[in-house]
Motif scaffolding. Sequence first.
Motif, PDB file in Angstrom:
ATOM      1  N   THR A  17      67.281  23.789  33.829  1.00 47.96           N
ATOM      2  CA  THR A  17      67.807  23.344  32.540  1.00 47.96           C
ATOM      3  C   THR A  17      67.414  24.305  31.430  1.00 47.96           C
ATOM      4  OG1 THR A  17      67.746  21.027  33.231  1.00 47.96           O
ATOM      5  CG2 THR A  17      67.806  21.458  30.857  1.00 47.96           C
ATOM      6  N   ALA A  18      66.152  24.723  31.445  1.00 50.54           N
ATOM      7  CA  ALA A  18      65.672  25.659  30.427  1.00 50.54           C
ATOM      8  C   ALA A  18      66.394  26.995  30.520  1.00 50.54           C
ATOM      9  CB  ALA A  18      64.166  25.870  30.581  1.00 50.54           C
TER      10      ALA A  18
ATOM     11  N   GLY B  30      58.182  23.809  25.834  1.00 49.94           N
ATOM     12  CA  GLY B  30      59.433  23.420  25.203  1.00 49.94           C
ATOM     13  C   GLY B  30      59.860  21.990  25.456  1.00 49.94           C
TER      14      GLY B  30
ATOM     15  N   ASN C 244      60.252  19.657  38.497  1.00 52.31           N
ATOM     16  CA  ASN C 244      59.919  20.965  37.937  1.00 52.31           C
ATOM     17  C   ASN C 244      61.086  21.937  38.087  1.00 52.31           C
ATOM     18  OD1 ASN C 244      56.724  22.729  37.996  1.00 52.31           O
ATOM     19  ND2 ASN C 244      58.633  23.329  37.018  1.00 52.31           N
TER      20      ASN C 244
ATOM     21  N   ASP D 116      53.160  28.056  28.159  1.00 53.68           N
ATOM     22  CA  ASP D 116      54.621  28.077  27.992  1.00 53.68           C
ATOM     23  C   ASP D 116      55.311  28.998  29.006  1.00 53.68           C
ATOM     24  OD1 ASP D 116      54.646  26.215  25.950  1.00 53.68           O
ATOM     25  OD2 ASP D 116      54.441  27.728  24.386  1.00 53.68           O
TER      26      ASP D 116
ATOM     27  N   LEU E 175      57.016  28.344  31.732  1.00 47.25           N
ATOM     28  CA  LEU E 175      57.688  27.347  32.568  1.00 47.25           C
ATOM     29  C   LEU E 175      58.265  27.976  33.826  1.00 47.25           C
ATOM     30  CD1 LEU E 175      58.664  24.413  32.870  1.00 47.25           C
ATOM     31  CD2 LEU E 175      60.731  25.079  31.618  1.00 47.25           C
TER      32      LEU E 175
ATOM     33  N   TYR F 207      60.419  20.607  28.287  1.00 52.09           N
ATOM     34  CA  TYR F 207      61.335  20.493  29.431  1.00 52.09           C
ATOM     35  C   TYR F 207      60.761  19.663  30.578  1.00 52.09           C
ATOM     36  CZ  TYR F 207      64.588  23.830  27.391  1.00 52.09           C
ATOM     37  OH  TYR F 207      65.508  24.449  26.563  1.00 52.09           O
TER      38      TYR F 207
ATOM     39  N   SER G  97      63.937  14.994  29.694  1.00 55.74           N
ATOM     40  CA  SER G  97      64.439  16.374  29.759  1.00 55.74           C
ATOM     41  C   SER G  97      65.582  16.531  30.754  1.00 55.74           C
ATOM     42  CB  SER G  97      63.297  17.332  30.124  1.00 55.74           C
ATOM     43  OG  SER G  97      62.737  16.978  31.382  1.00 55.74           O
ATOM     44  N   THR G  98      65.493  15.885  31.918  1.00 54.69           N
ATOM     45  CA  THR G  98      66.530  15.992  32.944  1.00 54.69           C
ATOM     46  C   THR G  98      66.718  14.633  33.609  1.00 54.69           C
ATOM     47  OG1 THR G  98      65.058  16.498  34.815  1.00 54.69           O
ATOM     48  CG2 THR G  98      65.739  18.352  33.428  1.00 54.69           C
TER      49      THR G  98
ATOM     50  N   ASP H  15      59.261  16.734  29.973  1.00 58.74           N
ATOM     51  CA  ASP H  15      59.165  15.369  29.466  1.00 58.74           C
ATOM     52  C   ASP H  15      60.119  14.448  30.223  1.00 58.74           C
ATOM     53  OD1 ASP H  15      58.312  13.274  27.979  1.00 58.74           O
ATOM     54  OD2 ASP H  15      58.972  14.056  26.038  1.00 58.74           O
TER      55      ASP H  15
ATOM     56  N   ALA I 151      63.742  21.122  35.624  1.00 56.49           N
ATOM     57  CA  ALA I 151      63.347  21.531  34.273  1.00 56.49           C
ATOM     58  C   ALA I 151      63.552  23.030  34.077  1.00 56.49           C
ATOM     59  CB  ALA I 151      61.887  21.156  34.027  1.00 56.49           C
TER      60      ALA I 151
END
Length: 272
Positions: A180-181, A50, A174, A119, A121, A52, A57-58, A54, A177
Motif C-alpha cells: 500500500t505504501a 507513516g 506487513n 520509518d 517500512l 501504514y 491502513s489496509t 495501523d 502495508a
Amino acid sequence: MTTTPSRASAELGHDAARQAVVLVSSVLAIVAAFLGSGVIVGTPIQEAAGGYLDADSTLIAPGTGAFRIWSVIYVGMLAYAIWQALPAQRHDERQRRLGWWVTASLLLNAVWIFTVQLDLLWLSLPVIALLLAVLCRLFVLLRRSAPKNRVEAVVADGAIGLYLGWVIIATAANAAAVLTAAGFRGFGLAPELWAALVLAVAAAVGVALALWGGGRIAPTLSLCWGICWVAIARTTDEPRSDTTALVALLAAAVIIAASAFARVRAERRARG
C-alpha cells in the motif's frame, strides 16, 4: 564413542553460553518492545512508518486489540528463557537444537521494531519474513521430539507456537502495508479480492500446520486470534468491508476445524 575431558568441558561451556544468550535475548526483545510502544521514547508502532501498520491502513490489518497478544507471547518466551536456563536443561538435546533458533527469533523481533521506528517500512518486510522462516524452523524442531513434561509443553511448545501463529498473520498484514505504501493498486482487481486471497493463503498455512503438527493448539489460537481481529476491524473501523470480515471468519473456522480433526486423528494413532 568416549567423550574426552576437554570435549566435555567445551560442551559444558557451549551449553552455558547458549542458556545465557537465550535469556539475554529474551530480555532485549522485551526492552525493544517497550521502547517500540512509545511509552517513554519513540513512536507507537501503529503510528510509526507513516501509519501504514495501523488498524485502518489496509483490509488485512488486525484491529488494535489484537496486539495485546504480544504481552502473552513475551511472557511465554521469557518463561521459556528462564526455564531453559535452569541446570536441569543445560545438557538437554532438545534445548540444544532450539536455543540458537530461539535467540535468532527474538533478535529479529527487536530488529523489526527498530526498522519500523526508523520509518524503514520497506525493510520491515524481509525482516519479518525471515522471522517467520526461523519460527517455522523452530516448529519443525519441536515436531521432531516430544516435550518431557507439561511444563516444557507449555513454556517451549506453547510459547513458540503462539509466536509462530501470530507472526503468520502479522507477516500478511506487513506485506499489505508495504504494498500500500508503495502505491500498489492490485492490477485492477478489487481490494476485497486481494484480501480474500491473502486470508486464504493464511488459512492454508494454518491448515498445513494443524495437519502436520498433529493439531497443536497454540499456533491455531494465535493465528485465529489475529484473523478474527481482522474481521473485527473491518466491521468496526475503516476501511469497512463486510466481505473481508466474512472471509476472515470463514478462514478462522477452517483452521479450527482442521486443528480439531488433526488432534483427534493424532490421539487415535497414539492409542494404537
